[in-house]
Every structure is written in structure tokens, then in C-alpha cells.
Write an enzyme that holds these catalytic residues in place. Structure first.
Site, PDB file in Angstrom:
ATOM      1  N   LYS A 253       0.885  -1.133   0.429  1.00  0.00           N
ATOM      2  CA  LYS A 253       0.040   0.418  -0.259  1.00  0.00           C
ATOM      3  C   LYS A 253       0.540   1.402   0.493  1.00  0.00           C
ATOM      4  O   LYS A 253      -0.141   2.130  -0.041  1.00  0.00           O
ATOM      5  CB  LYS A 253      -0.950   0.438   1.392  1.00  0.00           C
ATOM      6  CG  LYS A 253      -1.953  -1.225   1.170  1.00  0.00           C
ATOM      7  CD  LYS A 253      -2.895  -0.706   2.198  1.00  0.00           C
ATOM      8  CE  LYS A 253      -3.842  -1.934   1.765  1.00  0.00           C
ATOM      9  NZ  LYS A 253      -5.090  -1.529   2.440  1.00  0.00           N
TER      10      LYS A 253
ATOM     11  N   GLU B  74      -2.245   6.660   8.476  1.00  0.00           N
ATOM     12  CA  GLU B  74      -2.832   7.446   7.291  1.00  0.00           C
ATOM     13  C   GLU B  74      -4.098   8.722   7.962  1.00  0.00           C
ATOM     14  O   GLU B  74      -4.252   8.300   9.459  1.00  0.00           O
ATOM     15  CB  GLU B  74      -3.734   6.565   5.929  1.00  0.00           C
ATOM     16  CG  GLU B  74      -3.293   5.644   4.718  1.00  0.00           C
ATOM     17  CD  GLU B  74      -4.493   5.340   4.145  1.00  0.00           C
ATOM     18  OE1 GLU B  74      -5.189   5.312   4.631  1.00  0.00           O
ATOM     19  OE2 GLU B  74      -3.781   4.851   3.052  1.00  0.00           O
TER      20      GLU B  74
ATOM     21  N   ARG C 118      -7.303  -7.745  -8.868  1.00  0.00           N
ATOM     22  CA  ARG C 118      -7.880  -8.684  -9.356  1.00  0.00           C
ATOM     23  C   ARG C 118      -9.489  -8.239  -9.606  1.00  0.00           C
ATOM     24  O   ARG C 118     -10.044  -7.438  -9.787  1.00  0.00           O
ATOM     25  CB  ARG C 118      -8.063  -9.764  -8.513  1.00  0.00           C
ATOM     26  CG  ARG C 118      -8.134  -8.881  -6.781  1.00  0.00           C
ATOM     27  CD  ARG C 118      -8.464  -9.251  -5.586  1.00  0.00           C
ATOM     28  NE  ARG C 118      -8.439  -8.714  -4.041  1.00  0.00           N
ATOM     29  CZ  ARG C 118     -10.280  -8.242  -3.973  1.00  0.00           C
ATOM     30  NH1 ARG C 118     -10.629  -8.793  -4.483  1.00  0.00           N
ATOM     31  NH2 ARG C 118      -9.498  -7.741  -2.785  1.00  0.00           N
TER      32      ARG C 118
END
Ligand code: ADP
Ligand code: ADP
Ligand code: MG
Length: 473
Positions: free
Chosen positions: A116, A200, A292
Site C-alpha cells: 500500500k 494514514e 484482481r
């Protein structure tokens, strides 16, 4: 290159979904299964099925073994589905080495976007706004405290390799950050095999908005509009909507462009999803990219008419996309309800066991992608999602009415499911108004306190059917 035979490296409803796409394309589908899955629906739906061992899990998680099987059974491609090895770069690399087309992006792109912090770097390079956060991974607790101070509380402590809503903790102050730090590292190590974590800024009560993209090997990248996955419990999606009832056309176009930009930046190929958070003030922030097919790809299919799994196979075969961006339009609204074998009244406790009777819903605008049938025994080793109910309607109002009718139509006996809980959500004014955020489920614990009133006639019918079955009628 023409693809003639595909190994499906997955189980459950997504394996059934992939087998259906193969059938329509005249492609043979090979299923794999554990002993626990011997009687699973995906085994019945494939042209061939092979056991991958007695252990319920290890077989589905061994890339070398699975690719060997693909080679031995004469497959020319492999579809990983979602979960399991779908975001495992080794699987994509081994496929390549062994001459099997991997139906997904390259190993390098999977590795990059599976991390990430690297994905955030790529988004920044593409000029796409990201949630304010730490510079890369955290070195240690002191580093975490210092960076959190700079970002400002509340912060989200996140596993860099995380997925499936796990390895994420909100920390409201330094004390909570100190409490959670080791916990998240240990969770991340256990679940994802990596101790890396980052911070974050916590966007308070955001909307989860994600964009479906398709990219071919000829440099064409398009998006198929957005999905709103704000109805979540513990960061896991429950109900998904397409398009989002919370965006206007300008926002829709803006976020679609951002998703295409991120995909181009990393040289993305095949179907993928770029996830964003939408803050109260209207700002969008890139969150992550899933490399995906997603659980909720279905609702995008319903509003655009594009069969995403078939497009994935065509892209892997080297075909150019058959659509340009301007060819893609959407119509109406679609919702997906994740039917989980869980008891919402009891803390969403898993409820596995034998399905004594299953009536699949039907009628206009209703689709079920399910892995269940009457008599099927849901094994306790896997994800609790056993079916997806997908509803399409011309407008938001009709979507709500049709969803209520379809959920009512869908009867699963023998296990507890999330169906009655969704009925409660559909009655709630906040949901019906089309304006809700990721805090909805937590803010309304009372919605789990329903009492199940079965319609007498359906109860009588079920009883009669059970008696008839037992009497051998
Ligand atoms: P989607 O992003 O398609 O909505 P989910 O987040 O619900 O999908 O994940 C789909 C399935 O994949 C779930 O079973 C989830 O637990 C699993 N999963 C997703 N990402 C990971 C990961 N990085 N590691 C392990 N399991 C994962
Ligand atoms: P996963 O890989 O497990 O899907 P995500 O990074 O996509 O993890 O986050 C999952 C969910 O957690 C989001 O949909 C959102 O509800 C919540 N979340 C993640 N990051 C933040 C953030 N910075 N602020 C607020 N909520 C967040
Ligand atoms: Mg996510």
C-alpha cells in the site's frame, strides 16, 4: 493466442462465476478442490475437477502445485479469482515461467500495488490525491508517534500488505496508537506474512467509492464507472451499489479519470479496481488498488452490460479491448448483498452447517451468484460469504423495492444468514435517502435486533417439503 482451457485457482461462488464465463466462450474449465470441497458447486460446474489434498486450505494456497496441475491438465491459462492467491505475485510469475497465461496483471504490478505504501507513491506520481499519511513504512513506535503528531489525530494504523479489511486500526490519540502498534504488527505478520505498517489520516465518516478499470496489453485503459461500498462492518463490505447514489456526474467523471491515470502510471493490464475515500467536503483520496476481479464486479456488469470475467480472459489472450471509453454507458442502479453464513443477532457469529432447503429468488432484475444448493453442507474452513444477491432496477426507488422483494424471495433454511439484517437496513431512512457513510453499520446496532417473522405459508410449505422429503415422496 487463443485460450482453450482455464484452471480456476479458487472455490465458492467466484469459481462458479468463472466457469460460467468459460462455458459461454467455449473454453474448458478445470476446478481444483480440497477434500472438504468434494461436493462443492464449483466442482460440479467445471468440466474437470482435481483434488488438491486433504487439508482444507494449503492446497488452494500453493502456487507451484497449482501451476503444475494446470500444465499437467493441458490448460493454457489460469484464473485466480479473489482472495487466496489472487494477489500473490509468485503465482503470476510461476505461471509465466511455465507457459500458462495468468488472467490478471504482471507479477511486478501485483507486487507493487499489493504494497500500500508503494501504491500511494505511484498514485502521487500520477498526480492523484492520496490520504495524508506517513512517508513510507514506520520504522518503530517512536517514528509512529512522531509521524502521527505531524498528520494529526485520529489516524489509521494500517498493514502495508493488508487486505480483506484486516490489519487496520483507528487510533484517536497517542495512547491508542501505543496500544495498537504491536497488535497491528502481530496481526499483519500472521495474516499477511509482513510486519510492515504505515499511517494514514483518518477520514472521518467517509464514503468508500471505487472505480472498475479494464486495461489491455495494447495500452488501452478504460473505466466502467464507480461502486459505492460504504455499507461496511469492521472495514468489510456488506452491501455495494453501482453507480453511487452519492455522486453527481462531474464527480463521476473526475474519479473515473483518476482511476485511469493510476492504472496507466503503473502499466496496469487486465481488470482492476482503484479504491478511494470521499470526504465530507467533497475531496477524493486514493486508498489502494486491487489487482484482481472483485467480489462486487457483478453490479458493474448489471449497469454497463459488460461481462468483466469474459473481458479478463480476452485481455489475457492478448486481444484489444472492444470498447472505447465513449462506448461505455450505464443504466439504472444495481445493488449487491453479500449473503454471509452468519448470525447478525449474535455478533455476526459464523453459522456453518447443512442447508436443508434453498429457494433461489428470481423475477425481473434479479441475479444470484451462489455456491449453495439444497443439501449442501457449508464447510467451516472458509469465508462465510456463501452467496451474492444482485438486484438491478431502473431507478433508486425501484431498486429498494425490488431488493426487498428479492431478499424476501430468497429463502435459506438450516443456517443463519445476513438476509434479515439487510431487510432492516432497507427499511432505514438514512439508507433509503441514499446518503450514508462507512459509519452506518456501527451507528445503528439496533438494526441487528430484529425478530424473524416467517410468513406462515412459506413456513407451512417448508414443513410440508421436509415431511415429503423424509417420507421419500
Ligand atoms: P473486494 O475487495 O473484492 O470487495 P474483499 O476485501 O471482500 O474483496 O476480499 C475478498 C476475499 O479475499 C475475502 O475472502 C478476503 O478475506 C480475501 N482477501 C482480500 N485481500 C486479502 C489479502 N491481502 N490477504 C488475504 N485475504 C484477502
Ligand atoms: P483492505 O485492503 O483491507 O480492503 P483498505 O485500505 O481498502 O483495506 O480499507 C478498507 C476500509 O477501511 C475502507 O473501505 C474504509 O472503510 C476504511 N478505511 C481505510 N483507510 C481509511 C482512512 N484513512 N480513513 C477512514 N477510513 C479508512
Ligand atoms: Mg480495500
Amino acid at each position: 493466442m487463443k485460450i482453450r482451457k482455464v484452471l480456476i485457482a479458487n472455490r465458492g461462488e467466484i469459481a462458479v462465476r468463472i466457469a460460467r464465463a468459460c462455458q459461454e466462450m467455449g473454453i474448458k474449465a478445470v476446478a481444483i478442490h480440497s477434500e472438504a470441497d468434494r461436493y462443492a458447486l464449483h466442482v460440479k460446474k467445471a468440466d474437470e475437477a482435481h483434488s488438491i489434498g486433504a487439508d482444507p486450505l494449503t492446497g488452494y494456497l500453493n502456487p507451484h502445485h497449482i501451476v503444475n496441475l494446470a500444465v499437467e491438465t493441458g490448460c493454457d491459462a489460469l484464473h485466480p479469482g479473489y482472495g487466496f492467491l489472487s494477489e500473490n505475485a509468485t503465482l503470476a510469475a510461476v505461471c509465466r515461467e511455465r507457459g500458462i497465461r495468468f488472467i490478471g496483471p504482471s507479477a511486478d504490478v501485483i507486487r507493487k500495488m499489493g504494497d500500500k505504501t508503494e501504491a500511494r507513491t505511484a498514485a502521487i506520481a500520477a498526480g492523484v490525491p492520496v490520504t495524508p499519511g506517513s512517508k513510507g513504512n514506520l520504522r518503530d513506535l517512536d517514528d509512529a508517534v512522531k509521524q502521527a503528531e505531524a498528520i494529526g489525530y485520529p489516524v489509521m494504523l494500517k498493514a502495508t500488505s493488508g487486505g480483506g479489511g484486516r490489519g487496520i486500526r483507528r487510533c484517536n490519540d497517542e495512547k491508542e496508537l501505543r496500544q495498537n502498534y504491536e497488535r497491528v504488527i502481530s496481526e499483519a505478520t500472521k495474516a499477511f506474512g509482513s510486519a510492515d505498517v504505515f499511517l494514514e489520516k483518518c477520514i472521518v465518516n467517509p464514503r468508500h467509492i471505487e472505480v472498475q478499470v479494464l486495461a489491455d496489453s495494447h495500452g488501452n485503459v478504460i473505466h466502467l464507472f464507480e461502486r459505492d461500498c460504504s455499507i461496511q462492518r469492521r472495514n468489510q463490505k456488506l452491501i455495494e451499489l453501482a453507480p453511487s447514489p452519492q455522486l453527481d456526474e462531474a464527480q463521476r467523471q473526475y474519479i473515473g479519470d483518476l482511476a485511469v491515470r493510476v492504472s496507466r502510471e503503473v502499466g496496469y493490464e487486465n481488470a482492476g479496481t482503484v479504491e478511494f475515500l470521499l470526504a465530507d467536503n467533497g475531496d477524493f483520496y486514493f486508498m489502494e488498488m486491487n489487482t484482481r476481479v472483485q467480489v462486487e464486479h457483478t453490479i458493474t456488469e448489471q449497469i454497463t452490460g459488460v461481462d468483466i470475467v469474459k473481458e479478463q480472459i480476452r485481455i489475457a489472450a492478448g486481444e484489444a479491448l472492444r470498447f472505447k471509453q465513449e462506448d461505455i454507458a450505464y443504466k439504472g442502479f444495481a445493488a449487491q448483498f453479500r449473503i454471509n453464513a452468519e448470525d447478525p443477532k449474535n455478533g455476526f457469529l459464523p453459522s456453518f452447517g447443512r442447508i436443508s432447503r434453498y429457494y433461489s429468488p428470481g423475477g425481473p432484475g434479479v441475479r444470484t451468484d451462489a455456491a449453495i444448493y439444497t443439501g449442501y453442507e457449508i464447510p467451516p474452513y472458509y469465508d462465510s460469504m456463501c452467496a451474492k444477491l444482485i438486484v438491478w432496477a431502473m431507478d433508486w426507488q425501484e431498486l429498494i423495492e425490488r431488493s426487498q422483494r428479492a431478499l424476501n424471495d430468497m429463502s435459506i433454511f438450516g443456517i443463519k444468514t445476513t438476509i434479515p439484517y439487510y431487510q432492516e437496513i432497507l427499511k432505514h431512512e438514512e439508507f433509503r435517502s441514499g446518503s450514508f457513510n462507512t459509519g452506518f453499520v456501527e451507528a445503528h446496532p439496533e438494526l441487528t435486533q430484529y425478530s424473524i417473522k416467517r410468513r406462515p405459508e412459506s413456513l407451512a410449505a417448508a414443513l410440508a417439503a421436509t415431511i415429503a422429503a423424509q417420507a421419500g415422496l
